[in-house]
Design a protein around this motif. Sequence first.
Motif, PDB file in Angstrom:
ATOM      1  N   GLU A  23     -28.203  -3.174  -1.330  1.00 16.17           N
ATOM      2  CA  GLU A  23     -27.604  -3.104  -0.166  1.00 16.17           C
ATOM      3  C   GLU A  23     -25.929  -3.684   0.225  1.00 16.17           C
ATOM      4  O   GLU A  23     -26.115  -3.454   1.464  1.00 16.17           O
ATOM      5  CB  GLU A  23     -28.231  -5.279   0.187  1.00 16.17           C
ATOM      6  N   VAL A  24     -25.867  -4.152  -1.072  1.00 18.44           N
ATOM      7  CA  VAL A  24     -23.842  -3.498  -1.007  1.00 18.44           C
ATOM      8  C   VAL A  24     -23.862  -2.803  -1.042  1.00 18.44           C
ATOM      9  O   VAL A  24     -22.933  -2.800  -0.450  1.00 18.44           O
ATOM     10  CB  VAL A  24     -23.747  -4.463  -2.914  1.00 18.44           C
ATOM     11  N   LEU A  25     -23.886  -1.280  -1.675  1.00 21.73           N
ATOM     12  CA  LEU A  25     -23.684  -0.069  -2.060  1.00 21.73           C
ATOM     13  C   LEU A  25     -24.111   0.340  -0.459  1.00 21.73           C
ATOM     14  O   LEU A  25     -23.350   1.138   0.143  1.00 21.73           O
ATOM     15  CB  LEU A  25     -24.891   0.966  -2.134  1.00 21.73           C
ATOM     16  N   ASN A  26     -25.616  -0.057   0.219  1.00 24.87           N
ATOM     17  CA  ASN A  26     -25.478   0.740   1.858  1.00 24.87           C
ATOM     18  C   ASN A  26     -24.433   0.493   2.521  1.00 24.87           C
ATOM     19  O   ASN A  26     -23.721   0.701   3.454  1.00 24.87           O
ATOM     20  CB  ASN A  26     -26.918   0.879   2.201  1.00 24.87           C
ATOM     21  N   ALA A  27     -24.144  -1.285   2.348  1.00 22.45           N
ATOM     22  CA  ALA A  27     -23.366  -2.092   3.285  1.00 22.45           C
ATOM     23  C   ALA A  27     -22.016  -1.311   2.897  1.00 22.45           C
ATOM     24  O   ALA A  27     -20.665  -0.741   4.138  1.00 22.45           O
ATOM     25  CB  ALA A  27     -23.222  -3.228   2.501  1.00 22.45           C
ATOM     26  N   GLY A  28     -21.133  -1.258   1.809  1.00 18.39           N
ATOM     27  CA  GLY A  28     -19.867  -0.553   1.432  1.00 18.39           C
ATOM     28  C   GLY A  28     -20.235   1.074   2.088  1.00 18.39           C
ATOM     29  O   GLY A  28     -18.923   1.555   2.855  1.00 18.39           O
ATOM     30  N   LEU A  29     -20.998   2.311   2.405  1.00 20.12           N
ATOM     31  CA  LEU A  29     -20.905   3.126   3.106  1.00 20.12           C
ATOM     32  C   LEU A  29     -21.222   2.990   4.128  1.00 20.12           C
ATOM     33  O   LEU A  29     -20.395   3.835   5.433  1.00 20.12           O
ATOM     34  CB  LEU A  29     -21.795   4.253   2.092  1.00 20.12           C
ATOM     35  N   SER A  30     -21.605   2.533   5.120  1.00 19.05           N
ATOM     36  CA  SER A  30     -21.690   2.268   6.508  1.00 19.05           C
ATOM     37  C   SER A  30     -19.894   1.423   6.659  1.00 19.05           C
ATOM     38  O   SER A  30     -19.787   1.717   7.597  1.00 19.05           O
ATOM     39  CB  SER A  30     -22.815   0.933   6.884  1.00 19.05           C
ATOM     40  N   ASP A  31     -19.875   0.415   6.049  1.00 22.83           N
ATOM     41  CA  ASP A  31     -18.599   0.202   6.545  1.00 22.83           C
ATOM     42  C   ASP A  31     -17.385   1.316   6.674  1.00 22.83           C
ATOM     43  O   ASP A  31     -17.114   1.659   7.661  1.00 22.83           O
ATOM     44  CB  ASP A  31     -18.335  -0.786   5.489  1.00 22.83           C
ATOM     45  N   LEU A  32     -17.536   1.905   5.349  1.00 21.83           N
ATOM     46  CA  LEU A  32     -16.819   3.156   5.790  1.00 21.83           C
ATOM     47  C   LEU A  32     -16.812   4.199   6.566  1.00 21.83           C
ATOM     48  O   LEU A  32     -15.968   5.164   7.134  1.00 21.83           O
ATOM     49  CB  LEU A  32     -16.134   4.027   4.154  1.00 21.83           C
ATOM     50  N   LEU A  33     -18.085   4.697   6.604  1.00 22.72           N
ATOM     51  CA  LEU A  33     -18.707   5.841   8.280  1.00 22.72           C
ATOM     52  C   LEU A  33     -18.403   5.085   9.712  1.00 22.72           C
ATOM     53  O   LEU A  33     -17.595   5.870   9.789  1.00 22.72           O
ATOM     54  CB  LEU A  33     -20.177   6.105   8.021  1.00 22.72           C
ATOM     55  N   THR A  34     -18.410   3.521   9.720  1.00 26.25           N
ATOM     56  CA  THR A  34     -18.230   3.067  10.627  1.00 26.25           C
ATOM     57  C   THR A  34     -16.363   2.989  11.399  1.00 26.25           C
ATOM     58  O   THR A  34     -16.789   3.209  12.620  1.00 26.25           O
ATOM     59  CB  THR A  34     -18.585   2.507  11.459  1.00 26.25           C
ATOM     60  N   GLY A  35     -15.782   2.765   9.618  1.00 27.84           N
ATOM     61  CA  GLY A  35     -13.661   2.517  10.421  1.00 27.84           C
ATOM     62  C   GLY A  35     -14.206   4.113  10.703  1.00 27.84           C
ATOM     63  O   GLY A  35     -13.211   3.556  11.464  1.00 27.84           O
ATOM     64  N   VAL A  36     -14.192   5.474   9.792  1.00 28.14           N
ATOM     65  CA  VAL A  36     -13.637   6.282  10.022  1.00 28.14           C
ATOM     66  C   VAL A  36     -13.764   6.977  10.980  1.00 28.14           C
ATOM     67  O   VAL A  36     -12.593   7.472  11.979  1.00 28.14           O
ATOM     68  CB  VAL A  36     -12.944   6.454   8.338  1.00 28.14           C
TER      69      VAL A  36
END
Length: 452
Positions: free
Chosen positions: A295-308
């Motif tokens: 869940e941590v890994l998925n959240a990190g990628l999701s945050d990055l994708l959404t932000g950029v």
Amino acid sequence: MTVQYRQRMVRYTDAIKRTDDEMSKSERTRGGILVAAARLFRHEGYNATTMRDIAQVSGIEAGSIYYHFQSKDQILSEVLDIGVRQLYEKVSEIVRSTKGDSHDFRKTFALLIETHLTYLLTDSDFTSANIRNYPMLSDEARAPHRELRAAYARVWSCFLNNAKNAGHLRVDISVAAIRQFILSAMNWTVEWYDVDRYPVHVLAERMSKLILDGMCSRHMVVTTGLKTKAANSVDIPDPIGKAEKSRAEILIAAARVLRDNGYKATTLRQIADEAEMKAGSVYYHFKSKEAIVDEVLNAGLSDLLTGVSAAVQDFEAPYDHHARIATAIWTHLDFLFKASEFTSANIRSYGMLPNSFRERHRGIRHEYGRLWDRVLREAQDDGAIRSDIKIVPLRQVMLGALNWTVEWFDPNEPAKDGYLSLPEFSGMLIKLLLEGVCSRETTPYTEHETAN
């Protein structure tokens, strides 16, 4: 270097020069153990590798390995030392042979890039094992290797200082920062390079051109109209209720532990301690460490994708492509260092994740890569990026240079001479990626160069 360190380097060098006939059976077995360990540390990681694994790959009985090495830590230390020493000696030889010949700067630079990448990606499991495992080591484990790593950095600094004095490098960015940028771009290749796609010499040629001259067309002037608010545009809802709050605290704690220790060394007890709760209480919210990490890994990628995504969508056509790319870079770094502990945990631990974790998150990683490819390709189509650059390798090298910064830049470091804040640091990297490390007045690049 200390006398003791010089003696150890001489001993290792002499051992390599000896033939198999000159070496005893014990020495050959010891060498085989180190070769096997380097291969395992490179592909499986230090924490995931056992002494039994090393013995099996080297073809000896499990108990026999202790006749040659007292512990896995001792094996790791020798593997790390050999990995940097091989590279240090070769690069030093190249720099010494070309010292004083400023006319061949670009040729020498390309040779240094190819040498580093060749050792790292194909020729030396020792070098690759060093780069992949060193970031996850404790300060105590790193200590014996700092001197040689610093010596390697000084070789690059010497070469770059001579180039700067000869007028080849830009003068507005320090040699230390340029060196770190170059090594970062190369070192992250261990996480994405595929020898079946193109040989190392092709990668080295493309990387050299990008680092030296940047991605922008020579006649273009880079703008700085960053829309930095986009990096903080992802709204994370506050948890509702005690259970949701505890669950969120566990995930944040796990991100911090994973970021600092890596996947294998992260335990549920460490996560519980970081979250300031009893270890047993964690199981109320998650079935296992794997479920938390996932869940941590998925959240990190999701945050990055959404932000950029939000950052680049904030621009309207016709685009100011340089400002758009610069904003996306700034946003990536903001999430990496400040906006999301989950993103930082993902990037720092990615190299040592089991393949099962990588596979589960490969889809969102590819989606993030496609976002960058679209932004870069649109810029190239409009003439804002040089026509001789391949977009996918450009994106891979660029993101590698950005991601490896977690190993050498600390945005919370106390102010001192030469210190850069995160915005200043981001601005510096944007300049290097868009414009290159060379003085634009001296670069021989023209728009008529053909693509590789």
